[in-house]
Design an enzyme around this catalytic site. Sequence first.
Site: not given
Lengths: 308, 308
Positions: B14, B36, B91, B169
């Site tokens: 994403i 990351s 989200k 999800d």
Amino acid sequence: MATIRLAVIGLGKIARDQHLPAIAGDEGFVLAATVSPDNAGVTGVPHFASLDNLFAAGPAIDAVALCTPPQVRFDLARAALDRGLHVLLEKPPGATLGEVAALVAAAEASGSSLFTAWHSRYAAGVEPARAWLAARRIDRVRIVWREDVRVWHPGQDWIWQPGGLGVFDPGINALSIVTRILPRPLLLQDALLSFPANRAAPIAAELTLQDTAGTPVVMDLDFRQTGPQSWDIVVETDSGTLTLSSGGAVLALPGQSRHDADREYPALYRHFAELIAAGRSDVDVAPLRLVADAFLCGRRVEVAPFVD
Amino acid sequence: MATIRLAVIGLGKIARDQHLPAIAGDEGFVLAATVSPDNAGVTGVPHFASLDNLFAAGPAIDAVALCTPPQVRFDLARAALDRGLHVLLEKPPGATLGEVAALVAAAEASGSSLFTAWHSRYAAGVEPARAWLAARRIDRVRIVWREDVRVWHPGQDWIWQPGGLGVFDPGINALSIVTRILPRPLLLQDALLSFPANRAAPIAAELTLQDTAGTPVVMDLDFRQTGPQSWDIVVETDSGTLTLSSGGAVLALPGQSRHDADREYPALYRHFAELIAAGRSDVDVAPLRLVADAFLCGRRVEVAPFVD
């Protein structure tokens, strides 16, 4: 201030054991009506089979106490709030968190007082425990809530239905106490929920929580306890161990123990009267939110069927 | 106002598909760092294996966008808020509702802007749908969200872990849209959750909801859809049927259809910049609360194991 004309909705075990005596003992309230579809009422008090019947034909009232099972509470609460009545919700305050949010909005719209009544917070040891813990470093917390469902919830089928919470029906009392006595909010880390093969609600649960400073809190809930029953919270601190037992009634601190008189429901109704007088609401969803978080994130195991 | 120096935390699908292009296209932001543990970074941008490393050795930043899986987001968000940084949460905004409540408190304490970014609310058809529905009587709503998990979430094991939400999800995107376009709050009435025998999250779900005026809303979620995929919301009104399809991108009203350009993430980052400039937060837990309520009250059935 004027006496509050109160109707009690739902005349089950908790209403008769706790609410009616507390109301009778508080000069701020008069029991103006009762509502229950399948019970007799109280001698000398107008009784109705439904809230609609009370609204249509009953005496004027200022407030209602909702003592029905949680699954049917929302529509009753909203009908009362929409008429400008003040509302006391037995715990848990709704079958869902969305219901409680909608009731808050309804109470704000009508200017009514809404009270999510977590009765265990009024147990004798709770406020002294909170005051003692406020000044100390807390190292860990252990909650053990083990009771025999056949003794304490005989034939209460609603407790096993979706929204009935199962072992969290008593367990949420423990959560209502720890969210009051601990100085920081609690976060669910992990949960293991044991569901009987024939039931829609858990019979036991193990929760791992942390407060926002990382303090570990573990919780052991079981409805299958025979013999000695446990409703204990043990808090280890830098000044020794605090033990709150008998559901919050008995407080043991290093070098002392106290067991004050049980004033849970009388204190709860006194607070409700004060909220109404002040034009305020008192809404806290934290205990129910922790239960919802346990269902949301918990792992689930199937255990032996439960037959009442 | 000054350009916002932003760090993107979590460089999965994403982040690369949506966040980085949206940030590159918005003059209000500069991508100051990426974080990351197991990915390469972005050419020309300082990259760190952890947020702590960024804090210790990285460039100054004003804000972070958290694109990691939800289970690890809370600690990162709180660390950022505690340093006074503004935080955008992909989200769902947390693995639990308690986490979101704690982040709200942390943002208030530090004066930071906190943004629970429900990206689907920025799909092209959503605001026109909301405006059209505001003036109409709504009779019923049907949500169908059926996609092939192997296509859209390849190898995303976190989605099946506790807190990963499974089919919710993507389904929470639908809930984020309906809670925006419908004029009244939604209440969960009933839920049936289908769990693969080998997984801790549901692969399908049927929800029955109502708005606070009693309007029925049904929701059909399934991760096992092959062939045509569905991300549709159908609203029947007294003026005909509104259909919002392709996840909110395409709006069909009686006698007209429109499909505006996809501006989801660009619009979302514009809103984040405006929140920071205004010193405000934008937090809405309603979609996650509905999911938690579905887990809390839902019935559960076991279905065939799912192998990725």
